[in-house]
Scaffold this motif. Structure first.
Motif, PDB file in Angstrom:
ATOM      1  N   GLN A 174       1.606  47.264 -10.193  1.00 37.83           N
ATOM      2  CA  GLN A 174       2.817  47.561 -10.951  1.00 37.83           C
ATOM      3  C   GLN A 174       3.333  46.325 -11.686  1.00 37.83           C
ATOM      4  OE1 GLN A 174       2.506  47.696  -7.657  1.00 37.83           O
ATOM      5  NE2 GLN A 174       4.345  47.077  -6.537  1.00 37.83           N
ATOM      6  N   ILE A 175       3.094  45.134 -11.112  1.00 41.04           N
ATOM      7  CA  ILE A 175       3.516  43.901 -11.779  1.00 41.04           C
ATOM      8  C   ILE A 175       2.578  43.594 -12.942  1.00 41.04           C
ATOM      9  CG2 ILE A 175       3.852  41.422 -11.459  1.00 41.04           C
ATOM     10  CD1 ILE A 175       4.754  41.987  -8.618  1.00 41.04           C
TER      11      ILE A 175
ATOM     12  N   GLY B 163       8.469  44.964  -6.138  1.00 40.68           N
ATOM     13  CA  GLY B 163       7.906  44.105  -5.098  1.00 40.68           C
ATOM     14  C   GLY B 163       7.563  42.730  -5.615  1.00 40.68           C
ATOM     15  N   MET B 164       8.468  42.155  -6.436  1.00 38.60           N
ATOM     16  CA  MET B 164       8.202  40.874  -7.072  1.00 38.60           C
ATOM     17  C   MET B 164       8.531  39.719  -6.130  1.00 38.60           C
ATOM     18  SD  MET B 164       9.744  41.776 -10.835  1.00 38.60           S
ATOM     19  CE  MET B 164       8.986  40.396 -11.688  1.00 38.60           C
ATOM     20  N   TYR B 165       7.900  38.594  -6.392  1.00 38.80           N
ATOM     21  CA  TYR B 165       8.158  37.363  -5.630  1.00 38.80           C
ATOM     22  C   TYR B 165       9.263  36.595  -6.352  1.00 38.80           C
ATOM     23  CZ  TYR B 165       7.183  32.964  -3.173  1.00 38.80           C
ATOM     24  OH  TYR B 165       7.283  31.822  -2.401  1.00 38.80           O
ATOM     25  N   ASP B 166      10.344  36.246  -5.629  1.00 42.38           N
ATOM     26  CA  ASP B 166      11.502  35.653  -6.311  1.00 42.38           C
ATOM     27  C   ASP B 166      11.965  34.329  -5.716  1.00 42.38           C
ATOM     28  OD1 ASP B 166      12.436  36.693  -3.925  1.00 42.38           O
ATOM     29  OD2 ASP B 166      14.359  37.335  -4.764  1.00 42.38           O
ATOM     30  N   LYS B 167      11.097  33.641  -4.955  1.00 40.00           N
ATOM     31  CA  LYS B 167      11.487  32.342  -4.394  1.00 40.00           C
ATOM     32  C   LYS B 167      11.283  31.270  -5.469  1.00 40.00           C
ATOM     33  CE  LYS B 167      10.733  33.382   0.479  1.00 40.00           C
ATOM     34  NZ  LYS B 167      10.691  34.830   0.299  1.00 40.00           N
ATOM     35  N   LEU B 168      12.382  30.922  -6.133  1.00 37.14           N
ATOM     36  CA  LEU B 168      12.297  30.062  -7.310  1.00 37.14           C
ATOM     37  C   LEU B 168      11.901  28.632  -6.985  1.00 37.14           C
ATOM     38  CD1 LEU B 168      15.442  31.427  -9.137  1.00 37.14           C
ATOM     39  CD2 LEU B 168      13.075  31.761  -9.811  1.00 37.14           C
TER      40      LEU B 168
ATOM     41  N   SER C 237       4.338  32.211 -10.579  1.00 31.70           N
ATOM     42  CA  SER C 237       3.464  32.423 -11.739  1.00 31.70           C
ATOM     43  C   SER C 237       2.201  33.180 -11.358  1.00 31.70           C
ATOM     44  CB  SER C 237       3.108  31.073 -12.383  1.00 31.70           C
ATOM     45  OG  SER C 237       2.292  30.304 -11.529  1.00 31.70           O
ATOM     46  N   LYS C 238       1.744  33.007 -10.132  1.00 28.94           N
ATOM     47  CA  LYS C 238       0.518  33.691  -9.714  1.00 28.94           C
ATOM     48  C   LYS C 238       0.783  35.124  -9.256  1.00 28.94           C
ATOM     49  CE  LYS C 238      -2.174  29.587  -8.556  1.00 28.94           C
ATOM     50  NZ  LYS C 238      -2.880  28.799  -7.517  1.00 28.94           N
ATOM     51  N   ARG C 239       1.924  35.359  -8.637  1.00 34.15           N
ATOM     52  CA  ARG C 239       2.199  36.701  -8.117  1.00 34.15           C
ATOM     53  C   ARG C 239       2.899  37.595  -9.137  1.00 34.15           C
ATOM     54  NH1 ARG C 239       4.013  36.027  -1.763  1.00 34.15           N
ATOM     55  NH2 ARG C 239       2.340  34.599  -1.153  1.00 34.15           N
ATOM     56  N   ASP C 240       3.750  37.003  -9.969  1.00 37.95           N
ATOM     57  CA  ASP C 240       4.507  37.791 -10.945  1.00 37.95           C
ATOM     58  C   ASP C 240       3.950  37.677 -12.355  1.00 37.95           C
ATOM     59  OD1 ASP C 240       6.167  38.464  -8.859  1.00 37.95           O
ATOM     60  OD2 ASP C 240       7.686  36.986  -9.344  1.00 37.95           O
TER      61      ASP C 240
END
Length: 604
Positions: A46-47, A188-193, A200-203
């Motif tokens: 989905q991302i 289900g995004m990764y948001d740990k800034l 950049s790799k997951r989103d």
């Protein structure tokens, strides 16, 4: 027969235009990501669709602006081919991707760009070939908006302008959607800034960049007002006013912020052919008199040295500022109270030293605003010893000794010295540098070179301390690294310990931000080991050990550090050793955020 030919021509025309319009932006996305990772493996489906939508939208925007499908596709492919390559090298050199604030650092980046070795992995070569193939294929689409003959040119231009405006609005709306908690949860995004590389790799690199944009401005903390800041600081201001400045016997204070100095053993076990930092390890083990030693938690990794300077000198923290921002270049525009300006009021000479270009990170502009009287940059070093391309630590320390021997005896000095010897990259060969440290069961040239540089720094630090152990004037030397090196150096240590750098635990991630800390004096301060703090609290500790009065803000920070000894851009750790993201304890840190905002953004 003519009808069939017409249908055939229309079919060819559709294949020639609409298929590229649909498929080439998708190909651009996957090639762009393939520079640094496998998107099929690392990104949820989905991302991936989110990123594809962005690339299709950008293609439509280019199409409306240029009016030619061929050139809009070519522009997109060429843009992401070049940006992707640049991002590949940025990741290689500092272990973090390109972020919105890097535009402020462009000049500094260019000043050191020639010092890196630019190599291409096999996968990267295939990606570039893929982009070149796309650029060739993009010769065939012939769709042009201007060829629509049923309306006038003015109408066509109006349609293009409106359509481009709609695309821009959709782009802004899409970006704003990415900032919403509901979107992050839904997809289900990764948001740990604090870990932009993982984002950049997951989103996706482009999506990650857009997510970071929400922090390009600094919001006021909850309940902020200038009056509130004054109220918070008032009791500490009263205590500071009661502490008289020393009349005499103020010690010299020498701070060595050593470029990329760290002990990779904090990340995992490994063996070497010989000890690579025997002196530093002896201090950390409590074998050297009058030392406080342990670990310093910093807010940056692999680069952005100026942020560690900023935290140490001002007591502010990157935790309340956008990930990837550089305060020296973005926020420090007027005089700022700092350790340097405070010591200046106590009668110190204040000196900043860095054996490289004065314009790096705008230091030549910022240092005077922080209270430094004198500055020494590369032009002020006369034929210094160099190791590889950079002035050696030993040459830096010789310059410090020279300044000490020239200064008036009744005037203490504060020197803040940022070294350069250990700057990346670590893969090149030089006639004036022979690596002598090797790691067992590893063939990593970069790791061996890096540890060999650590050994040279270790020897130079012992030399400096040996010199000042014989002088009459009281002297304090503070030594710490600005950050750990890039993943290209330490990945081999993870491998030796059965770990994957892309799948670290939170504890292992936190270890990437730890560097050795040593505070030594030539007078009696006892021995303290296993001391742990973060860069923003360190100056308060230095003033205490130097038996100097603290100013109001440093008093506040000292009090706060008793409850939260570690506050960095990555995490906060309380006195019980419990670690969490800073946003989870902002209720307890909000007063700190108020004071920092006031000092940085609201001082008239």
């Amino acid at each position: 027969m003519k009808k069939q030919t017409g249908k055939y021509s229309k079919g060819i025309w559709a294949i020639r235009n609409f298929l590229p319009m649909l498929l080439i932006p998708i190909a651009n996305f996957y090639l762009f990501e393939a520079y640094i990772h496998n998107p099929f493996k690392d990104m949820k489906i989905q991302i991936q669709f989110l990123n594809i939508f962005l690339f299709e939208l950008l293609m439509l925007l280019f199409f409306m602006v240029l009016g030619s499908l061929k050139w809009s596709l070519r522009l997109q492919s060429a843009f992401f081919m070049l940006i992707g390559l640049a991002n590949y090298y940025v990741l290689e050199f500092r272990s973090a991707p390109i972020m919105p604030w890097d535009i402020y650092s462009f000049g500094t980046a260019m000043s050191v760009a020639g010092n890196f070795e630019y190599t291409l992995e096999k996968q990267t070569v295939f990606v570039i070939i893929g982009f070149v193939v796309l650029l060739i294929i993009e010769e065939f689409p012939n769709l042009r908006i201007s060829r629509i003959s049923i309306v006038s040119k003015k109408v066509i231009y109006a349609i293009r302008a409106v359509s481009a405006g709609i695309c821009v609005c959709l782009l802004f709306g899409f970006t704003h959607m990415l900032w919403q908690e509901s979107t992050i949860i839904k997809f289900g995004m990764y948001d740990k800034l604090f870990t932009p590389t993982v984002i950049s790799k997951r989103d996706g690199t482009a999506i990650g960049f857009l997510m970071e944009l929400q922090y390009i401005t600094v919001d006021k903390p909850s309940n902020y007002s200038a009056d509130m800041a004054e109220q918070i600081l008032e009791p500490f201001s009263e205590m500071a006013a009661e502490n008289p400045a020393p009349v005499h016997d103020a010690p010299n204070i020498i701070v060595i912020m050593n470029e990329a100095f760290s002990d990779p053993a904090v990340l995992g076990n490994f063996e070497t052919n010989e000890e690579y930092m025997p002196f530093v390890h002896s201090v950390l083990n409590g074998e050297v008199e009058n030392t406080t030693s342990g670990w310093l938690n910093v807010s940056v990794l692999g680069g952005n040295t100026a942020n560690t300077e900023f935290e140490f000198l001002t007591g502010n923290t990157m935790a309340f500022l956008p990930q990837g921002s550089v305060p020296y270049q973005q926020y420090v525009k007027g005089e700022q109270e700092s350790l340097a300006s405070h010591l200046k009021t106590l009668g110190y000479q204040t000196i900043a030293m860095h054996p490289y270009n004065s314009t790096g990170w705008d230091r030549n502009k910022v240092y005077p605003l922080l209270g430094f009287d004198k500055m020494y940059f590369i032009k002020d070093y006369s034929s210094p010893e160099k190791i590889r391309k950079y002035v050696s630590d030993r040459a830096c320390y010789d310059k410090i000794i020279e300044l000490y021997e020239e200064k008036p005896k009744d005037t203490p000095f504060f020197i803040f010295n940022v070294t350069m010897q250990n700057h990346s990259s670590y893969s090149e060969e030089f006639d004036n540098f022979t690596p002598d440290i090797t790691v067992t069961d590893s063939n990593s040239k970069t790791l061996n070179n890096y540890l060999s540089l650590m050994k040279i720094s270790d020897e130079a630090l012992e030399y400096l301390i040996d010199y000042f152990s014989t002088v009459e004037e009281d002297t304090v030397i503070i030594f710490f690294g600005d950050h750990q090196p890039t993943n290209s150096v330490v990945s081999n240590i993870w491998k030796l310990n059965g770990k994957n750098g892309n799948e670290l635990s939170e504890e292992d991630e936190a270890k990437r931000y730890k560097v050795p800390l040593i505070i030594w004096s030539n007078f009696d301060t006892g021995i303290t080991t296993d001391f742990e703090t973060s860069t923003n609290f360190l100056a308060s500790r230095v003033l205490e050990l130097s038996k100097l009065p603290l100013y109001d803000y440093s008093m506040y920070l000292k009090r706060l550090s008793e409850n939260y000894p570690v506050v960095t851009s990555m995490r906060a750790e309380n006195s019980d050793g419990e670690s969490t993201e800073v946003k989870n304890v902002m209720g307890e840190l909000n007063n700190y955020a108020i004071l920092q905002y006031n000092r940085l953004f609201d001082q008239g």
